[in-house]
Design a protein around this motif. Structure first.
Motif, PDB file in Angstrom:
ATOM      1  N   LEU A 105       0.831  -1.207   0.000  1.00 59.03           N
ATOM      2  CA  LEU A 105       0.000   0.000   0.000  1.00 59.03           C
ATOM      3  C   LEU A 105       0.861   1.251   0.000  1.00 59.03           C
ATOM      4  CD1 LEU A 105      -2.900  -0.689   2.533  1.00 59.03           C
ATOM      5  CD2 LEU A 105      -3.012  -0.687   0.043  1.00 59.03           C
ATOM      6  N   LYS A 106       1.904   1.245   0.821  1.00 62.15           N
ATOM      7  CA  LYS A 106       2.757   2.420   0.955  1.00 62.15           C
ATOM      8  C   LYS A 106       3.489   2.741  -0.354  1.00 62.15           C
ATOM      9  CE  LYS A 106       3.531   1.892   5.934  1.00 62.15           C
ATOM     10  NZ  LYS A 106       4.526   1.603   7.005  1.00 62.15           N
ATOM     11  N   LYS A 107       3.776   1.711  -1.133  1.00 62.66           N
ATOM     12  CA  LYS A 107       4.502   1.907  -2.389  1.00 62.66           C
ATOM     13  C   LYS A 107       3.583   2.270  -3.551  1.00 62.66           C
ATOM     14  CE  LYS A 107       8.133  -1.404  -1.134  1.00 62.66           C
ATOM     15  NZ  LYS A 107       8.731  -2.738  -1.433  1.00 62.66           N
ATOM     16  N   LEU A 108       2.278   2.090  -3.357  1.00 61.54           N
ATOM     17  CA  LEU A 108       1.322   2.287  -4.440  1.00 61.54           C
ATOM     18  C   LEU A 108       1.264   3.758  -4.853  1.00 61.54           C
ATOM     19  CD1 LEU A 108      -0.514   0.305  -5.905  1.00 61.54           C
ATOM     20  CD2 LEU A 108      -2.366   0.944  -4.353  1.00 61.54           C
ATOM     21  N   GLN A 109       1.275   3.996  -6.156  1.00 64.22           N
ATOM     22  CA  GLN A 109       1.171   5.349  -6.708  1.00 64.22           C
ATOM     23  C   GLN A 109      -0.112   5.437  -7.530  1.00 64.22           C
ATOM     24  OE1 GLN A 109       3.399   7.883  -6.074  1.00 64.22           O
ATOM     25  NE2 GLN A 109       4.413   6.442  -4.681  1.00 64.22           N
ATOM     26  N   LEU A 110      -0.940   6.434  -7.248  1.00 61.91           N
ATOM     27  CA  LEU A 110      -2.231   6.552  -7.913  1.00 61.91           C
ATOM     28  C   LEU A 110      -2.106   6.547  -9.428  1.00 61.91           C
ATOM     29  CD1 LEU A 110      -5.264   7.054  -8.013  1.00 61.91           C
ATOM     30  CD2 LEU A 110      -4.796   9.501  -7.766  1.00 61.91           C
ATOM     31  N   LYS A 111      -1.231   7.377  -9.958  1.00 64.64           N
ATOM     32  CA  LYS A 111      -1.168   7.501 -11.415  1.00 64.64           C
ATOM     33  C   LYS A 111      -0.634   6.243 -12.088  1.00 64.64           C
ATOM     34  CE  LYS A 111      -1.207  12.499 -11.541  1.00 64.64           C
ATOM     35  NZ  LYS A 111      -0.507  13.757 -11.873  1.00 64.64           N
ATOM     36  N   SER A 112       0.186   5.497 -11.385  1.00 63.30           N
ATOM     37  CA  SER A 112       0.653   4.213 -11.937  1.00 63.30           C
ATOM     38  C   SER A 112      -0.508   3.242 -12.076  1.00 63.30           C
ATOM     39  CB  SER A 112       1.737   3.607 -11.037  1.00 63.30           C
ATOM     40  OG  SER A 112       2.884   4.419 -11.008  1.00 63.30           O
ATOM     41  N   VAL A 113      -1.392   3.248 -11.070  1.00 64.27           N
ATOM     42  CA  VAL A 113      -2.564   2.365 -11.115  1.00 64.27           C
ATOM     43  C   VAL A 113      -3.549   2.846 -12.167  1.00 64.27           C
ATOM     44  CG1 VAL A 113      -4.485   1.402  -9.798  1.00 64.27           C
ATOM     45  CG2 VAL A 113      -2.296   1.771  -8.682  1.00 64.27           C
ATOM     46  N   LEU A 114      -3.772   4.143 -12.250  1.00 56.54           N
ATOM     47  CA  LEU A 114      -4.707   4.698 -13.229  1.00 56.54           C
ATOM     48  C   LEU A 114      -4.312   4.340 -14.658  1.00 56.54           C
ATOM     49  CD1 LEU A 114      -5.515   8.297 -11.918  1.00 56.54           C
ATOM     50  CD2 LEU A 114      -7.130   6.422 -12.246  1.00 56.54           C
ATOM     51  N   LYS A 115      -3.017   4.290 -14.913  1.00 56.33           N
ATOM     52  CA  LYS A 115      -2.551   3.990 -16.261  1.00 56.33           C
ATOM     53  C   LYS A 115      -2.815   2.539 -16.650  1.00 56.33           C
ATOM     54  CE  LYS A 115       1.098   7.499 -16.436  1.00 56.33           C
ATOM     55  NZ  LYS A 115       2.562   7.772 -16.425  1.00 56.33           N
ATOM     56  N   ARG A 116      -3.039   1.682 -15.648  1.00 55.84           N
ATOM     57  CA  ARG A 116      -3.242   0.255 -15.939  1.00 55.84           C
ATOM     58  C   ARG A 116      -4.712  -0.155 -15.932  1.00 55.84           C
ATOM     59  NH1 ARG A 116       1.387  -0.292 -12.419  1.00 55.84           N
ATOM     60  NH2 ARG A 116       0.075  -0.974 -10.692  1.00 55.84           N
ATOM     61  N   LYS A 117      -5.608   0.781 -15.622  1.00 54.68           N
ATOM     62  CA  LYS A 117      -7.021   0.443 -15.537  1.00 54.68           C
ATOM     63  C   LYS A 117      -7.816   1.092 -16.673  1.00 54.68           C
ATOM     64  CE  LYS A 117      -6.506  -2.067 -11.921  1.00 54.68           C
ATOM     65  NZ  LYS A 117      -6.695  -3.537 -12.002  1.00 54.68           N
ATOM     66  N   ASN A 118      -8.973   0.507 -16.967  1.00 51.82           N
ATOM     67  CA  ASN A 118      -9.799   0.935 -18.097  1.00 51.82           C
ATOM     68  C   ASN A 118     -10.731   2.071 -17.686  1.00 51.82           C
ATOM     69  OD1 ASN A 118     -11.551   1.201 -20.250  1.00 51.82           O
ATOM     70  ND2 ASN A 118     -11.875  -0.987 -20.518  1.00 51.82           N
ATOM     71  N   PRO A 119     -10.463   3.307 -18.115  1.00 53.19           N
ATOM     72  CA  PRO A 119     -11.312   4.435 -17.708  1.00 53.19           C
ATOM     73  C   PRO A 119     -12.709   4.359 -18.307  1.00 53.19           C
ATOM     74  CG  PRO A 119      -9.769   5.139 -19.390  1.00 53.19           C
ATOM     75  CD  PRO A 119      -9.380   3.735 -19.016  1.00 53.19           C
ATOM     76  N   TYR A 120     -12.842   3.727 -19.482  1.00 50.71           N
ATOM     77  CA  TYR A 120     -14.145   3.592 -20.110  1.00 50.71           C
ATOM     78  C   TYR A 120     -15.075   2.725 -19.253  1.00 50.71           C
ATOM     79  CZ  TYR A 120     -11.359   5.189 -24.085  1.00 50.71           C
ATOM     80  OH  TYR A 120     -10.522   5.894 -24.905  1.00 50.71           O
ATOM     81  N   LEU A 121     -14.505   1.730 -18.571  1.00 49.39           N
ATOM     82  CA  LEU A 121     -15.298   0.873 -17.698  1.00 49.39           C
ATOM     83  C   LEU A 121     -15.871   1.669 -16.533  1.00 49.39           C
ATOM     84  CD1 LEU A 121     -16.327  -1.928 -16.860  1.00 49.39           C
ATOM     85  CD2 LEU A 121     -14.138  -2.299 -15.699  1.00 49.39           C
ATOM     86  N   PHE A 122     -15.060   2.574 -15.985  1.00 51.27           N
ATOM     87  CA  PHE A 122     -15.549   3.417 -14.890  1.00 51.27           C
ATOM     88  C   PHE A 122     -16.757   4.240 -15.350  1.00 51.27           C
ATOM     89  CE2 PHE A 122     -10.911   3.610 -13.294  1.00 51.27           C
ATOM     90  CZ  PHE A 122     -11.069   2.410 -12.627  1.00 51.27           C
ATOM     91  N   LYS A 123     -16.659   4.778 -16.568  1.00 54.37           N
ATOM     92  CA  LYS A 123     -17.757   5.593 -17.107  1.00 54.37           C
ATOM     93  C   LYS A 123     -18.986   4.728 -17.374  1.00 54.37           C
ATOM     94  CE  LYS A 123     -19.539   9.401 -18.840  1.00 54.37           C
ATOM     95  NZ  LYS A 123     -19.909  10.538 -17.978  1.00 54.37           N
ATOM     96  N   ALA A 124     -18.761   3.530 -17.928  1.00 49.58           N
ATOM     97  CA  ALA A 124     -19.866   2.634 -18.246  1.00 49.58           C
ATOM     98  C   ALA A 124     -20.610   2.179 -16.998  1.00 49.58           C
ATOM     99  CB  ALA A 124     -19.352   1.414 -19.015  1.00 49.58           C
ATOM    100  N   LYS A 125     -19.896   2.103 -15.876  1.00 46.58           N
ATOM    101  CA  LYS A 125     -20.512   1.693 -14.611  1.00 46.58           C
ATOM    102  C   LYS A 125     -21.125   2.876 -13.864  1.00 46.58           C
ATOM    103  CE  LYS A 125     -18.426  -1.544 -12.204  1.00 46.58           C
ATOM    104  NZ  LYS A 125     -17.392  -2.334 -11.496  1.00 46.58           N
ATOM    105  N   HIS A 126     -21.078   4.043 -14.483  1.00 46.49           N
ATOM    106  CA  HIS A 126     -21.709   5.253 -13.950  1.00 46.49           C
ATOM    107  C   HIS A 126     -21.153   5.615 -12.567  1.00 46.49           C
ATOM    108  CE1 HIS A 126     -24.614   8.440 -14.157  1.00 46.49           C
ATOM    109  NE2 HIS A 126     -25.252   8.053 -13.066  1.00 46.49           N
ATOM    110  N   LEU A 127     -19.825   5.561 -12.457  1.00 47.09           N
ATOM    111  CA  LEU A 127     -19.197   5.975 -11.210  1.00 47.09           C
ATOM    112  C   LEU A 127     -19.130   7.503 -11.196  1.00 47.09           C
ATOM    113  CD1 LEU A 127     -16.271   3.394 -10.956  1.00 47.09           C
ATOM    114  CD2 LEU A 127     -18.590   3.229 -10.060  1.00 47.09           C
TER     115      LEU A 127
END
Length: 252
Positions: free
Chosen positions: A28-50
């Motif tokens: 957790l301490k080593k986790l970087q938000l933007k590193s994770v964001l680059k590996r996840k599908n942003p379209y899925l977030f939109k499709a799930k109406h987050l």
């Protein structure tokens, strides 16, 4: 063959389970938000109406954490399996590529590749394991031409009702733990020791997790939300998938 003492297993678990929990927190301490964001599908977030930053943060970090924990705990269980086999069959951590454990039983040298669960790889990964098994067999037979070598893919949980795969065997769950220990019920006996101080350790993890969620939510809101709080989906998609020559992406 030596008879396994469950007290030895319990002692090993109690002395070593903290390593798994600490690695969870360190991850957790080593986790970087933007590193994770680059590996996840942003379209899925939109499709799930987050609609909120916190929803998105929890979805993407929980998925990452779950995958990471599977790997960490799989590695930890591998260590437990090798420890148990050492106690019973004097087995050892193999130095051969792709092989985790070696031990002798009934004049047979077993070479074992240990995985967490049965559905661990695609055809290419399974092909690589088979190749590693074949290479290991040739290596061992070079020094002892009369050596009988049997390859095993051991899985710490699950089941496989067809263990004979032709060039190797696949033992899962109860069959695996029985294979390395000679104890039919070991797969159930290890459950209680593994829970040693689980509540205490998990509370420590949750405290770190809460801090990370708050930190990442704030960071996400600063970078990808409008002043009115609305998510700027174009900016998020651009960060994730835009051309790296884009000047705005360089700033991010």
């Amino acid at each position: 063959m030596n008879r396994l003492k469950l007290t030895d297993v319990t002692k090993y678990v109690e002395e070593n389970i903290g390593t798994f929990h600490q690695k969870r927190i360190d991850g957790l301490k080593k986790l970087q938000l933007k590193s994770v964001l680059k590996r996840k599908n942003p379209y899925l977030f939109k499709a799930k109406h987050l609609l909120t930053a916190e929803e998105i943060i929890r979805k993407l970090t929980d998925a990452f954490i779950s995958s990471n924990e599977e790997t960490l705990f799989g590695d930890w269980l591998e260590g437990l399996a090798i420890f148990i086999n050492q106690k019973v069959y004097n087995g050892w951590k193999s130095g051969i590529q792709g092989i985790d454990l070696e031990f002798d039983k009934n004049n047979i040298r077993y070479i074992v590749n240990i995985k967490s669960g049965p559905n661990w790889g695609n055809s290419s990964q399974i092909g690589k394991m088979k190749s590693d098994f074949n290479t290991a067999k040739r290596t061992l037979r070079t020094s002892n031409s009369g050596l009988i070598v049997v390859a095993v893919n051991g899985c710490c949980y699950g089941r496989d009702n067809n263990p004979d795969k032709g060039s190797y065997f696949k033992y899962c769950g109860q069959d695996f733990w029985s294979f390395i220990s000679g104890e039919e019920n070991l797969y159930k006996d290890i459950v209680e020791p593994i829970g040693h101080k689980a509540k205490e350790k998990n509370e420590m993890f949750l405290a770190s997790y809460a801090k990370m969620i708050n930190k990442f939510t704030k960071e996400f809101a600063n970078d990808f939300c409008e002043d009115n709080g609305e998510i700027n989906w174009e900016k998020l998609v651009e960060f994730n998938s835009g051309n790296f020559n884009n000047s705005q992406l360089k700033k991010a």
